[in-house]
Write a protein that holds these residues in place. Structure first.
Motif, PDB file in Angstrom:
ATOM      1  N   TYR A   1      17.940  62.623 -13.394  1.00  0.00           N
ATOM      2  CA  TYR A   1      17.302  62.418 -14.693  1.00  0.00           C
ATOM      3  C   TYR A   1      16.258  61.322 -14.587  1.00  0.00           C
ATOM      4  O   TYR A   1      16.343  60.458 -13.720  1.00  0.00           O
ATOM      5  CB  TYR A   1      18.331  62.021 -15.754  1.00  0.00           C
ATOM      6  CG  TYR A   1      19.261  63.148 -16.119  1.00  0.00           C
ATOM      7  CD1 TYR A   1      18.987  63.982 -17.177  1.00  0.00           C
ATOM      8  CD2 TYR A   1      20.417  63.373 -15.381  1.00  0.00           C
ATOM      9  CE1 TYR A   1      19.833  65.021 -17.515  1.00  0.00           C
ATOM     10  CE2 TYR A   1      21.276  64.420 -15.703  1.00  0.00           C
ATOM     11  CZ  TYR A   1      20.971  65.228 -16.775  1.00  0.00           C
ATOM     12  OH  TYR A   1      21.806  66.255 -17.093  1.00  0.00           O
ATOM     13  N   PHE A   2      15.274  61.329 -15.478  1.00  0.00           N
ATOM     14  CA  PHE A   2      14.228  60.313 -15.439  1.00  0.00           C
ATOM     15  C   PHE A   2      14.494  59.161 -16.394  1.00  0.00           C
ATOM     16  O   PHE A   2      13.904  58.111 -16.281  1.00  0.00           O
ATOM     17  CB  PHE A   2      12.855  60.927 -15.738  1.00  0.00           C
ATOM     18  CG  PHE A   2      12.738  61.456 -17.139  1.00  0.00           C
ATOM     19  CD1 PHE A   2      12.257  60.656 -18.154  1.00  0.00           C
ATOM     20  CD2 PHE A   2      13.103  62.761 -17.437  1.00  0.00           C
ATOM     21  CE1 PHE A   2      12.159  61.134 -19.446  1.00  0.00           C
ATOM     22  CE2 PHE A   2      13.007  63.243 -18.730  1.00  0.00           C
ATOM     23  CZ  PHE A   2      12.528  62.435 -19.731  1.00  0.00           C
ATOM     24  N   MET A   3      15.403  59.347 -17.346  1.00  0.00           N
ATOM     25  CA  MET A   3      15.667  58.331 -18.368  1.00  0.00           C
ATOM     26  C   MET A   3      16.550  57.213 -17.801  1.00  0.00           C
ATOM     27  O   MET A   3      17.523  57.490 -17.109  1.00  0.00           O
ATOM     28  CB  MET A   3      16.372  59.003 -19.542  1.00  0.00           C
ATOM     29  CG  MET A   3      16.372  58.218 -20.779  1.00  0.00           C
ATOM     30  SD  MET A   3      14.710  58.177 -21.445  1.00  0.00           S
ATOM     31  CE  MET A   3      14.983  57.073 -22.768  1.00  0.00           C
ATOM     32  N   GLU A   4      16.196  55.973 -18.116  1.00  0.00           N
ATOM     33  CA  GLU A   4      16.988  54.820 -17.697  1.00  0.00           C
ATOM     34  C   GLU A   4      17.641  54.205 -18.924  1.00  0.00           C
ATOM     35  O   GLU A   4      17.054  54.208 -20.009  1.00  0.00           O
ATOM     36  CB  GLU A   4      16.102  53.792 -16.996  1.00  0.00           C
ATOM     37  CG  GLU A   4      15.531  54.319 -15.700  1.00  0.00           C
ATOM     38  CD  GLU A   4      14.647  53.322 -14.975  1.00  0.00           C
ATOM     39  OE1 GLU A   4      14.338  52.253 -15.551  1.00  0.00           O
ATOM     40  OE2 GLU A   4      14.263  53.621 -13.852  1.00  0.00           O
ATOM     41  N   TYR A   5      18.862  53.697 -18.761  1.00  0.00           N
ATOM     42  CA  TYR A   5      19.648  53.168 -19.869  1.00  0.00           C
ATOM     43  C   TYR A   5      20.006  51.711 -19.623  1.00  0.00           C
ATOM     44  O   TYR A   5      20.146  51.286 -18.488  1.00  0.00           O
ATOM     45  CB  TYR A   5      20.939  53.981 -20.040  1.00  0.00           C
ATOM     46  CG  TYR A   5      20.676  55.431 -20.330  1.00  0.00           C
ATOM     47  CD1 TYR A   5      20.483  55.868 -21.630  1.00  0.00           C
ATOM     48  CD2 TYR A   5      20.610  56.356 -19.305  1.00  0.00           C
ATOM     49  CE1 TYR A   5      20.247  57.196 -21.908  1.00  0.00           C
ATOM     50  CE2 TYR A   5      20.371  57.692 -19.561  1.00  0.00           C
ATOM     51  CZ  TYR A   5      20.187  58.111 -20.869  1.00  0.00           C
ATOM     52  OH  TYR A   5      19.933  59.428 -21.136  1.00  0.00           O
ATOM     53  N   GLY A   6      20.224  50.987 -20.692  1.00  0.00           N
ATOM     54  CA  GLY A   6      20.633  49.599 -20.597  1.00  0.00           C
ATOM     55  C   GLY A   6      20.080  48.853 -21.790  1.00  0.00           C
ATOM     56  O   GLY A   6      19.524  49.454 -22.689  1.00  0.00           O
ATOM     57  N   PRO A   7      20.213  47.594 -21.851  1.00  0.00           N
ATOM     58  CA  PRO A   7      20.913  46.742 -20.892  1.00  0.00           C
ATOM     59  C   PRO A   7      22.423  46.701 -21.139  1.00  0.00           C
ATOM     60  O   PRO A   7      22.886  46.883 -22.250  1.00  0.00           O
ATOM     61  CB  PRO A   7      20.301  45.372 -21.149  1.00  0.00           C
ATOM     62  CG  PRO A   7      19.892  45.410 -22.585  1.00  0.00           C
ATOM     63  CD  PRO A   7      19.517  46.838 -22.883  1.00  0.00           C
ATOM     64  N   VAL A   8      23.150  46.473 -20.066  1.00  0.00           N
ATOM     65  CA  VAL A   8      24.597  46.289 -20.094  1.00  0.00           C
ATOM     66  C   VAL A   8      24.855  44.858 -19.631  1.00  0.00           C
ATOM     67  O   VAL A   8      24.465  44.496 -18.518  1.00  0.00           O
ATOM     68  CB  VAL A   8      25.310  47.296 -19.157  1.00  0.00           C
ATOM     69  CG1 VAL A   8      26.786  47.007 -19.091  1.00  0.00           C
ATOM     70  CG2 VAL A   8      25.048  48.722 -19.595  1.00  0.00           C
ATOM     71  N   ALA A   9      25.469  44.053 -20.467  1.00  0.00           N
ATOM     72  CA  ALA A   9      25.752  42.658 -20.123  1.00  0.00           C
ATOM     73  C   ALA A   9      27.060  42.585 -19.352  1.00  0.00           C
ATOM     74  O   ALA A   9      28.073  43.137 -19.778  1.00  0.00           O
ATOM     75  CB  ALA A   9      25.838  41.815 -21.376  1.00  0.00           C
ATOM     76  N   ALA A  10      27.020  41.929 -18.190  1.00  0.00           N
ATOM     77  CA  ALA A  10      28.213  41.782 -17.352  1.00  0.00           C
ATOM     78  C   ALA A  10      28.014  40.605 -16.404  1.00  0.00           C
ATOM     79  O   ALA A  10      26.899  40.159 -16.173  1.00  0.00           O
ATOM     80  CB  ALA A  10      28.466  43.063 -16.572  1.00  0.00           C
ATOM     81  N   ARG A  11      29.125  40.126 -15.846  1.00  0.00           N
ATOM     82  CA  ARG A  11      29.068  39.004 -14.909  1.00  0.00           C
ATOM     83  C   ARG A  11      28.658  39.433 -13.497  1.00  0.00           C
ATOM     84  O   ARG A  11      28.065  38.664 -12.762  1.00  0.00           O
ATOM     85  CB  ARG A  11      30.416  38.303 -14.845  1.00  0.00           C
ATOM     86  CG  ARG A  11      30.806  37.644 -16.136  1.00  0.00           C
ATOM     87  CD  ARG A  11      32.122  36.886 -15.977  1.00  0.00           C
ATOM     88  NE  ARG A  11      32.614  36.410 -17.243  1.00  0.00           N
ATOM     89  CZ  ARG A  11      32.216  35.284 -17.821  1.00  0.00           C
ATOM     90  NH1 ARG A  11      31.335  34.523 -17.231  1.00  0.00           N
ATOM     91  NH2 ARG A  11      32.711  34.927 -18.988  1.00  0.00           N
ATOM     92  N   SER A  12      28.996  40.681 -13.118  1.00  0.00           N
ATOM     93  CA  SER A  12      28.684  41.153 -11.772  1.00  0.00           C
ATOM     94  C   SER A  12      28.400  42.650 -11.814  1.00  0.00           C
ATOM     95  O   SER A  12      28.604  43.310 -12.840  1.00  0.00           O
ATOM     96  CB  SER A  12      29.861  40.879 -10.826  1.00  0.00           C
ATOM     97  OG  SER A  12      30.966  41.680 -11.199  1.00  0.00           O
ATOM     98  N   LEU A  13      27.966  43.183 -10.689  1.00  0.00           N
ATOM     99  CA  LEU A  13      27.693  44.613 -10.582  1.00  0.00           C
ATOM    100  C   LEU A  13      28.964  45.424 -10.816  1.00  0.00           C
ATOM    101  O   LEU A  13      28.936  46.445 -11.514  1.00  0.00           O
ATOM    102  CB  LEU A  13      27.091  44.929  -9.210  1.00  0.00           C
ATOM    103  CG  LEU A  13      26.669  46.374  -8.976  1.00  0.00           C
ATOM    104  CD1 LEU A  13      25.589  46.805  -9.954  1.00  0.00           C
ATOM    105  CD2 LEU A  13      26.189  46.548  -7.553  1.00  0.00           C
ATOM    106  N   ASP A  14      30.094  44.973 -10.274  1.00  0.00           N
ATOM    107  CA  ASP A  14      31.356  45.681 -10.479  1.00  0.00           C
ATOM    108  C   ASP A  14      31.773  45.679 -11.957  1.00  0.00           C
ATOM    109  O   ASP A  14      32.255  46.689 -12.472  1.00  0.00           O
ATOM    110  CB  ASP A  14      32.473  45.078  -9.620  1.00  0.00           C
ATOM    111  CG  ASP A  14      32.268  45.348  -8.140  1.00  0.00           C
ATOM    112  OD1 ASP A  14      31.634  46.364  -7.804  1.00  0.00           O
ATOM    113  OD2 ASP A  14      32.744  44.542  -7.328  1.00  0.00           O
TER     114      ASP A  14
END
Length: 62
Positions: A11-24
């Protein structure tokens, strides 16, 4: 807290932002948001400090 973006494979659509402390933690938050036990194969997750979300236009997607 850092912010992350994500994109589904194919897909071409990007989503976010997601707030988190780390990538995991971001991956876990995305799983909860989508209501799935496992993220789809090929899902891309990145730190928005490294690369911001792309602003897409309809002409770019066709």
């Amino acid at each position: 807290m850092r912010t992350f973006g994500y994109k589904f494979p194919g897909y071409f659509m990007e989503y976010g932002p997601v707030a988190a402390r780390s990538l995991d933690d971001a991956r876990a938050a995305i799983r909860r948001k989508l209501g799935v036990a496992r993220l789809p194969p090929g899902l891309q997750v990145w730190d928005l400090a490294e690369r911001p979300l792309a602003r897409w236009r309809i002409a770019d997607a066709s």
